[in-house]
Design a protein around this motif. Structure first.
Motif, short mmCIF file in Angstrom:
data_model
loop_
_atom_site.label_atom_id
_atom_site.label_comp_id
_atom_site.label_asym_id
_atom_site.label_seq_id
_atom_site.Cartn_x
_atom_site.Cartn_y
_atom_site.Cartn_z
N ALA A 1 0.84 -1.20 0.00
CA ALA A 1 0.00 0.00 0.00
C ALA A 1 0.87 1.25 0.00
O ALA A 1 0.57 2.24 -0.71
CB ALA A 1 -0.93 0.00 1.20
N THR A 2 1.93 1.24 0.77
CA THR A 2 2.84 2.40 0.83
C THR A 2 3.53 2.62 -0.51
O THR A 2 3.62 3.76 -0.99
CB THR A 2 3.88 2.20 1.94
OG1 THR A 2 3.22 1.99 3.19
CG2 THR A 2 4.79 3.42 2.06
N ILE A 3 3.99 1.54 -1.11
CA ILE A 3 4.65 1.65 -2.42
C ILE A 3 3.66 2.17 -3.46
O ILE A 3 4.01 3.05 -4.27
CB ILE A 3 5.23 0.28 -2.85
CG1 ILE A 3 6.39 -0.10 -1.94
CG2 ILE A 3 5.68 0.32 -4.31
CD1 ILE A 3 6.92 -1.51 -2.18
N ALA A 4 2.44 1.66 -3.44
CA ALA A 4 1.42 2.11 -4.40
C ALA A 4 1.14 3.60 -4.23
O ALA A 4 1.01 4.33 -5.22
CB ALA A 4 0.13 1.30 -4.21
N LEU A 5 1.05 4.07 -3.00
CA LEU A 5 0.80 5.49 -2.74
C LEU A 5 1.96 6.35 -3.24
O LEU A 5 1.75 7.37 -3.91
CB LEU A 5 0.59 5.71 -1.24
CG LEU A 5 0.43 7.16 -0.78
CD1 LEU A 5 -0.74 7.83 -1.49
CD2 LEU A 5 0.26 7.22 0.74
N ILE A 6 3.18 5.94 -2.95
CA ILE A 6 4.36 6.70 -3.39
C ILE A 6 4.44 6.75 -4.91
O ILE A 6 4.69 7.81 -5.50
CB ILE A 6 5.64 6.08 -2.79
CG1 ILE A 6 5.66 6.28 -1.27
CG2 ILE A 6 6.89 6.71 -3.42
CD1 ILE A 6 6.79 5.54 -0.57
N VAL A 7 4.21 5.61 -5.55
CA VAL A 7 4.28 5.56 -7.01
C VAL A 7 3.21 6.45 -7.64
O VAL A 7 3.48 7.20 -8.59
CB VAL A 7 4.14 4.11 -7.51
CG1 VAL A 7 3.95 4.06 -9.03
CG2 VAL A 7 5.37 3.30 -7.11
N LEU A 8 1.97 6.38 -7.12
CA LEU A 8 0.90 7.20 -7.67
C LEU A 8 1.22 8.69 -7.52
O LEU A 8 1.04 9.47 -8.46
CB LEU A 8 -0.42 6.88 -6.97
CG LEU A 8 -1.63 7.70 -7.43
CD1 LEU A 8 -1.93 7.45 -8.91
CD2 LEU A 8 -2.86 7.37 -6.59
N MET A 9 1.70 9.09 -6.35
CA MET A 9 2.04 10.49 -6.13
C MET A 9 3.21 10.92 -7.01
O MET A 9 3.23 12.04 -7.54
CB MET A 9 2.37 10.73 -4.65
CG MET A 9 1.17 10.64 -3.75
SD MET A 9 -0.05 11.94 -4.15
CE MET A 9 -1.38 11.51 -3.05
N TRP A 10 4.18 10.05 -7.19
CA TRP A 10 5.34 10.38 -8.02
C TRP A 10 4.92 10.55 -9.48
O TRP A 10 5.32 11.52 -10.14
CB TRP A 10 6.39 9.29 -7.90
CG TRP A 10 7.58 9.54 -8.78
CD1 TRP A 10 8.57 10.46 -8.60
CD2 TRP A 10 7.90 8.84 -10.00
NE1 TRP A 10 9.48 10.39 -9.62
CE2 TRP A 10 9.10 9.40 -10.50
CE3 TRP A 10 7.30 7.80 -10.70
CZ2 TRP A 10 9.70 8.95 -11.67
CZ3 TRP A 10 7.89 7.35 -11.87
CH2 TRP A 10 9.07 7.92 -12.34
N ILE A 11 4.10 9.63 -9.98
CA ILE A 11 3.64 9.74 -11.37
C ILE A 11 2.80 11.00 -11.55
O ILE A 11 2.91 11.69 -12.57
CB ILE A 11 2.82 8.49 -11.75
CG1 ILE A 11 3.73 7.25 -11.80
CG2 ILE A 11 2.14 8.69 -13.11
CD1 ILE A 11 2.99 5.96 -12.06
N GLY A 12 1.98 11.32 -10.56
CA GLY A 12 1.08 12.46 -10.68
C GLY A 12 1.76 13.80 -10.53
O GLY A 12 1.19 14.83 -10.93
#
Length: 266
Positions: A47-58
């Motif tokens: 969940a943490t990795i998914a959140l970081i990746v989404l924020m980074w892409i966005g």
């Protein structure tokens, strides 16, 4: 393995419902070491990795005309900034605490939403560690905001409210101390924790019952499986709403506590 449906019918003859052991699984990696990981910890990491990746892409290449991921991130941040932080704290204090409140909201949301993600099916916030750590962070932010606003008066005003006859402070002060400095972090922790625990247990109950009725129950009772299956899917959609609502509640209560700490009377 689909972790949504545990071994509900352990011998093919009896139904075994969900238990609290669901939240204390055995180690799956590095067993017996300080780095031991179980299913709950792995879900939290994902969940943490998914959140970081989404924020980074966005946010990696911000444009005047936003793309898909940038739009999603901006909508989420605007929702927290306008609907929660600035509405309660104003623009000046809101600007200071927006990163914290936004981080809490999105972190809680991603931890909660894993409870309805196929093959995960357990909220990362359904074990006390995450709710407790977040409540402590909110508590520290509350204390920091109050002390920063009024270093000499924050604790005095919190424990000795104005307008109370001095003789009553012997009763009022302990009540204010418990309600302000103990009850708040405890209720923040338990509200999130209990909602996620109950949601998971109900989902497991519905889908375990479905498995039992379809595969092991006598023919006369198999039709009940359709009912439990329908309730299971309906409740799974409801859990998406609960995941979002609990993230919002945690964020807004943290903001309210900070707002009380920086109020003019302090």
């Amino acid at each position: 393995m689909n972790l949504l449906v545990p071994a509900a019918a352990n011998d093919g003859q009896t139904f075994q419902g969900p238990t609290i052991e669901e939240f204390f699984p055995q180690a799956v990696l590095f067993e017996g070491t300080p780095f031991e990981l179980n299913r709950v910890m792995l879900i939290r990491i994902l969940a943490t990795i998914a959140l970081i990746v989404l924020m980074w892409i966005g946010t990696r290449a911000m444009k005047v005309v936003p793309g898909r991921f940038q739009s999603v991130v901006e909508m989420g941040l605007d929702f927290i900034r306008v609907g929660v932080v600035e509405d309660l704290l104003g623009k000046k204090d809101g600007r200071r605490f927006l990163p914290l409140i936004a981080a809490i909201f999105f972190f809680v949301l991603f931890m909660n939403i894993t409870g309805v993600v196929p093959l995960l099916n357990l909220a990362g916030s359904s074990v006390i560690g995450v709710p407790l750590v977040l409540a402590v962070i909110a508590y520290i932010a509350f204390i920091y905001a109050g002390v920063r606003k009024s270093p000499k008066l924050f604790f005095k005003n919190a424990l000795l409210p104005a307008g109370v006859p001095p003789v009553l402070y012997i009763i009022v002060t302990p009540i204010e101390f418990i309600s302000t400095f103990i009850i708040r972090p405890v209720t923040l922790t338990l509200r999130l924790l209990m909602n996620m625990i109950v949601g998971h247990l109900l989902l497991v109950l519905f889908f375990s019952a479905t498995t039992f009725f379809f595969l092991y129950a006598p023919a006369a009772f198999k039709a009940f499986g359709l009912g439990t299956l329908a309730f299971g899917f309906a409740f799974q959609l409801f859990e998406v709403l609960v995941a979002l609502l609990q993230a919002y509640v945690f964020a807004i209560l943290t903001t309210v506590y900070i707002q009380l700490a920086v109020a003019e009377e302090h």
